[in-house]
Design an enzyme around this catalytic site. Structure first.
Site, PDB file in Angstrom:
ATOM      1  N   LYS A  96       0.808  -1.226   0.000  1.00 57.26           N
ATOM      2  CA  LYS A  96       0.000   0.000   0.000  1.00 57.26           C
ATOM      3  C   LYS A  96       0.840   1.276   0.000  1.00 57.26           C
ATOM      4  CE  LYS A  96      -4.219  -1.705   0.084  1.00 57.26           C
ATOM      5  NZ  LYS A  96      -5.110  -1.491  -1.081  1.00 57.26           N
ATOM      6  N   GLU A 122      -9.708   6.082   3.012  1.00 63.25           N
ATOM      7  CA  GLU A 122     -10.577   5.026   3.509  1.00 63.25           C
ATOM      8  C   GLU A 122      -9.688   3.820   3.763  1.00 63.25           C
ATOM      9  OE1 GLU A 122     -10.062   5.451   0.290  1.00 63.25           O
ATOM     10  OE2 GLU A 122      -9.367   3.411  -0.106  1.00 63.25           O
ATOM     11  N   SER A 132       1.709  -9.678  -0.919  1.00 64.73           N
ATOM     12  CA  SER A 132       1.420  -8.244  -0.874  1.00 64.73           C
ATOM     13  C   SER A 132       1.542  -7.623   0.507  1.00 64.73           C
ATOM     14  CB  SER A 132       0.021  -7.979  -1.432  1.00 64.73           C
ATOM     15  OG  SER A 132      -0.934  -8.755  -0.735  1.00 64.73           O
TER      16      SER A 132
END
Lengths: 410, 288
Positions: free
Chosen positions: A100, A122, A389
């Site tokens: 991210k 969010e 990830s």
């Protein structure tokens, strides 16, 4: 922007100028946000044309995030699955523990150039919230993170991390109290504070330019992996596997390989309690096209056009939509989209932890679960690359709770 | 043939501001909505905006979000909204009805089926909040083919160039969003509304109706003075929230909820005849 490693066919060159990938994507926002979205698209178009923007981005990724992330050959896992050689792209080793941050670094730079003083985001699993709070702390910006009340319970450690980083975490009590409702609330906030607020969307969904911009930032994963793979294995991998919620880690890995026609690609959605039950979060496998959160894409929607409640053991995949480029890649049949259930993901979570000493995020565990089945059908000369990830530290409490273990005692 | 144009023309001739209440269709059930629609007209509503419930109303504030949740809990659907409009039309052949909602339910129903459904139900206009003209596909043409008006929003953030483009697509009236924010937020910057409406007047002769943040006589008078009328949504939906169960069978409760519109109607009409004072002296005393 950095060029992809292989020549992309025209069908993969999207989005067009108005943000469409074939029939998907676009700008479906209320009029109050139309200008903000257009200004963002202009700012991104102008900055991303400048090499110095990408130099600054790359420098931040190197010195702050710790890139390039390693490519790891998982020998014991390969052995256990009894087929292809398994390689892991170690996004779990990034600062803040997931892919991210690649995106929040890029968008924070953009926010800085646009003169915005307040970030909103969010978050579902909390990884994007943490990554946003992190860049906000580093740049001295105010940061408000919207998070579904349900997810706040599921991901308590990340909530506390965001608070430590100085962000305000705002519980969203409306609708299903998960990621989609957090996104609604962030859009409302943005419309209200549109002059000085920058909305960092955490995935490749939302109105144009987000799907393209977030893809560009996350494509560092695939560019690195492609280079690393050629160096280490002397060839391209036979197949790529990544989990897909909104789809940012998957598109980040896939995009630089799209032109490599021989590389097969699999996006793994959250099949929850099974694709034949209503309890999943797999719009590409079991949904239909519709319009939500600023773009046209595959959605979990009922016959009446209401967005369905989704279910996944993993908060980060618990979203009823998916990035529009994935919708397009599905229709083009360039990527195959499949599902892994909660229990399959949990099994893979344990398997990687015990065999390789790596605790994966529950999101990434979906990719592992499906990759295990694929690997068994491949031969030992073949190479399978999985995007790991994120790391699973945030999930251990939830896993303990699910499995009835007594967290915190011996 | 849409009833909006003639309705707006009559109001313009009479010099009266258009008053358009908004309610969520099926909140909390269709019978209550139907009773309210007739009562709103009886108390002076010129047109009615009927909200299509959608699970993710990202342009709406808390009051309308709760209204939508009540409607969905009661089983409201787009097909049901069209049926509600049709039932209203059986008793009221005159008052324009505008459907307002988000695109997904319309997209899933299909633009063709939606358009003929609107025509069959006597719907006069359609406003899709999250569908800018550039993304509207063939929906505007389909609606135009059935003589249903296409209403679009213009906001404080809309540039003049974009406003021109939106106006090209718009018929019936232009919906001016009075504030940066969601429905039901506080109306703060009235000066900029005046300025922006003046700019829009140079671009169009369409009636300009102002909505978002209008909740009582005072805000209605202030905004009506700048445009051709006002839309009242959240404040009415809050009244609906306070209705007793089975309100459809209790005319006095329905009347009480609709009286918000009655009060605004009297204030607007008083203003028309006695004019000028925007400070809200509308308690029946002559102002001039």
């Amino acid at each position: 922007m950095p060029e992809p490693a292989a020549e992309l066919g025209a069908e993969f060159a999207g989005p067009d100028e108005s943000g469409h990938f074939g029939p998907y994507g676009g700008v479906f926002v209320g009029e109050t946000l139309a200008r903000a979205v257009a200004e963002l698209a202009e700012a991104y178009a102008s900055l991303s044309a400048k090499p110095e923007f990408w130099r600054e981005f790359d420098a931040d990724l190197a010195d702050y995030v710790g890139r390039p992330s390693p490519l790891y050959l998982a020998e014991r896992l390969s052995e256990a699955w009894g087929g292809a050689r398994i390689w892991l792209k170690r996004e779990d080793l990034n600062h803040t523990g997931a892919h991210k941050v690649n995106n929040t670094i890029g968008q924070a730079l953009l926010a800085k150039y646009m003169g915005k003083t307040r970030l909103i985001a969010e978050t579902g699993a909390g990884q994007h919230g943490v990554a946003s709070a992190t860049v906000a702390a580093r740049m001295g910006l105010e940061c408000h993170v919207y998070m579904g009340a349900e997810d706040i319970v599921r991901q308590a450690p990340n909530v506390y991390r965001m608070k430590l980083l100085g962000a305000r975490v705002l519980a969203v009590e409306s609708g299903s109290r998960t990621l989609k409702d957090a996104m609604n609330e962030a859009l409302r906030d943005w419309a209200t504070h549109v002059d000085h607020t920058y909305y960092i969307i955490g995935t490749v969904a939302g109105p144009h330019p987000y799907p393209r911009m977030v893809r560009d930032f996350q494509s560092v994963i695939g560019r690195e992996a492609r280079r690393q793979f050629l160096e280490r294995a002397g060839a391209l991998p036979d197949a790529l596997v990544a989990c897909v919620g909104g789809g940012s880690n998957a598109i980040g890995l896939f995009h630089p390989f799209l032109g490599d026609r021989k590389v097969a690609m699999y996006g793994v959605e959250a099949a929850g309690r099974g694709l034949d039950t209503p309890d999943h979060a797999a719009p590409l496998c079991a949904g239909r096209p519709g319009v939500l959160h600023g773009n046209r894409t595959y959605l979990m929607t009922d016959e009446q056009g209401q967005i369905l409640d989704t279910h996944s053991v993993s908060a980060g995949l618990d979203y009823p939509g998916v990035g529009p480029e994935h919708a397009w890649l599905k229709d083009l049949e360039r990527v195959r989209y499949v599902g892994a259930t909660d229990s399959e993901a949990l099994e893979a979570f344990h398997q990687l932890t015990r065999l390789e000493g790596i605790i994966p995020a529950l999101e990434s565990s979906h990719a592992l679960a499906w990759a295990g089945r694929l690997a068994a059908k491949m031969n030992r000369e073949q190479n399978l690359l999985i995007n790991l990830s994120g790391r699973g530290d945030k999930d251990i409490e939830a896993v303990a709770r699910l499995e009835g273990a007594n967290f915190g005692t011996a | 043939m849409s009833r909006i144009g003639p309705c707006a023309a009559r109001a313009r001739e009479q010099g009266r501001g258009l008053l358009i209440p908004y309610l969520v269709a099926g909140d909390p059930d269709y019978d209550t909505s139907l009773a309210l629609m007739h009562e709103l007209v009886a108390r002076g509503a010129d047109m009615i905006e009927l909200g299509i419930p959608f699970s993710d109303p990202s342009s709406d504030g808390p009051a309308i979000q709760r209204g939508v949740e009540r409607a969905l809990a009661g089983g409201a659907t787009l097909a049901g909204v069209l049926e509600l409009a049709r039932r209203f039309r059986q008793r009221d052949g005159q008052t324009p009805v505008i459907l307002m909602g988000y695109l997904n339910p319309i997209e899933i129903m299909g633009y063709g089926e939606f358009t003929s459904g609107c025509a069959g139900a006597g719907v006069d206009g359609v406003l899709v909040v999250d569908m800018p003209p550039a993304e509207a596909g063939d929906l505007p043409n389909l609606l135009a083919g059935r003589e249903i008006d296409r209403i679009f929003l213009v906001s404080p953030t809309t540039s003049p160039g974009r406003a021109r483009e939106i106006i090209e697509y718009t018929s019936g009236y232009l919906y001016y969003v009075s504030l940066k924010g969601v429905t039901g937020a506080a109306l703060e910057d009235r000066g900029s509304v005046a300025e922006n409406i003046a700019g829009l007047r140079n671009l169009t002769d369409l009636p300009i109706i102002i909505g978002f943040g209008i909740r009582d006589e005072e805000t209605a008078l202030a905004m009506n003075a700048l445009g051709d009328g006002v839309i009242i949504g959240s404040a009415l939906v809050e009244k609906i929230e306070a209705l007793p169960p089975d309100a459809a069978g209790h005319p006095e409760a329905i009347g009480e909820a609709a009286e918000l519109i009655g009060k605004v109607r009297r204030a607007l009409d008083h203003e028309k005849f006695h004019g000028g004072n925007l400070s809200g002296n509308h308690d029946g005393k002559r102002v001039s």
